[in-house]
Design a protein around this motif. Structure first.
Motif, mmCIF file in Angstrom:
data_model
loop_
_atom_site.group_PDB
_atom_site.id
_atom_site.type_symbol
_atom_site.label_atom_id
_atom_site.label_comp_id
_atom_site.label_asym_id
_atom_site.label_seq_id
_atom_site.Cartn_x
_atom_site.Cartn_y
_atom_site.Cartn_z
ATOM 1 N N ARG A 33 2.350 1.618 -3.462
ATOM 2 C CA ARG A 33 1.369 2.254 -4.360
ATOM 3 C C ARG A 33 1.157 3.747 -4.147
ATOM 4 N N GLU A 34 1.041 3.987 -3.104
ATOM 5 C CA GLU A 34 0.854 5.470 -2.560
ATOM 6 C C GLU A 34 1.995 6.428 -2.998
ATOM 7 N N GLU A 78 -2.525 1.044 -11.032
ATOM 8 C CA GLU A 78 -1.849 -0.299 -10.890
ATOM 9 C C GLU A 78 -1.597 -0.998 -12.213
ATOM 10 N N ASP A 125 0.866 -1.221 -0.029
ATOM 11 C CA ASP A 125 -0.070 -0.112 -0.101
ATOM 12 C C ASP A 125 0.961 1.258 0.044
#
Length: 175
Positions: free
Chosen positions: A15-16, A27, A12
């Motif tokens: 991805r951030e 994604e 997470d």
């Protein structure tokens, strides 16, 4: 369970970070970029491992091969096996991508390709170390072969695995 949550939290955060730094990359765009990058890296290694394997396959047909000691023949077979296995693992991501093309399995392809690439690199390191031992044994004897084998094994471990993993761990702490 805790490790899975930790890995999920790290994904997470990754991805951030990608969203912030790469301007809203989705994604799918990230997976496409990761696969492209991995395939580019594998192109470099595939050529080398294929040449190494081809060279190794010609050795038994050389006149001096019959002079090799039984232990060195055993090592030769192990080196050939490692080289062929490295070839399989380093080419496998391309085959997987072709077979799974347009099956909406990009995440699976990228994860598997990453694992296959690491296994292929480890096998290539083993094969190259073994080749060095074979050559040094033939040219300079068993002691030199042992010394060079240990030196190259340590070199591969440090440069291909220990250093990148150390940097990876350091990166997690400094983010």
């Amino acid at each position: 369970m805790e490790q899975a949550q930790s890995a999920g939290g790290r994904e997470d955060r990754d991805r951030e970070w990608d969203r912030e730094v790469r301007g809203g990359e989705t994604e799918t765009e990230q997976l496409d970029r990761n696969l492209t990058s991995l395939i580019q890296e594998l192109r470099v290694v595939q050529t080398g491992v294929q040449l190494l394997t081809g060279f190794l396959l010609t050795l038994p047909f050389q006149a001096r091969f019959t002079v090799m000691s039984t232990p060195m023949r055993g090592l030769y077979l192990a080196v050939v096996a490692a080289s062929i296995a490295a070839t399989v693992f380093l080419i496998a991501p391309v085959a997987a991508h072709r077979i799974l093309f347009r099956q909406h399995r990009l995440g699976s392809v990228v994860r598997t390709a990453h694992t296959f690439a690491l296994v292929g690199l480890a096998l290539l390191g083993l094969a190259l170390t073994g080749v060095a031992v074979l050559i040094f044994d033939t040219v300079a004897g068993a002691v030199a072969a042992t010394v060079i084998g240990v030196c190259f094994a340590v070199l591969f471990l440090l440069t291909w695995f220990a250093h990148p993993w150390r940097e990876r761990r350091r990166g997690v702490r400094t983010r």
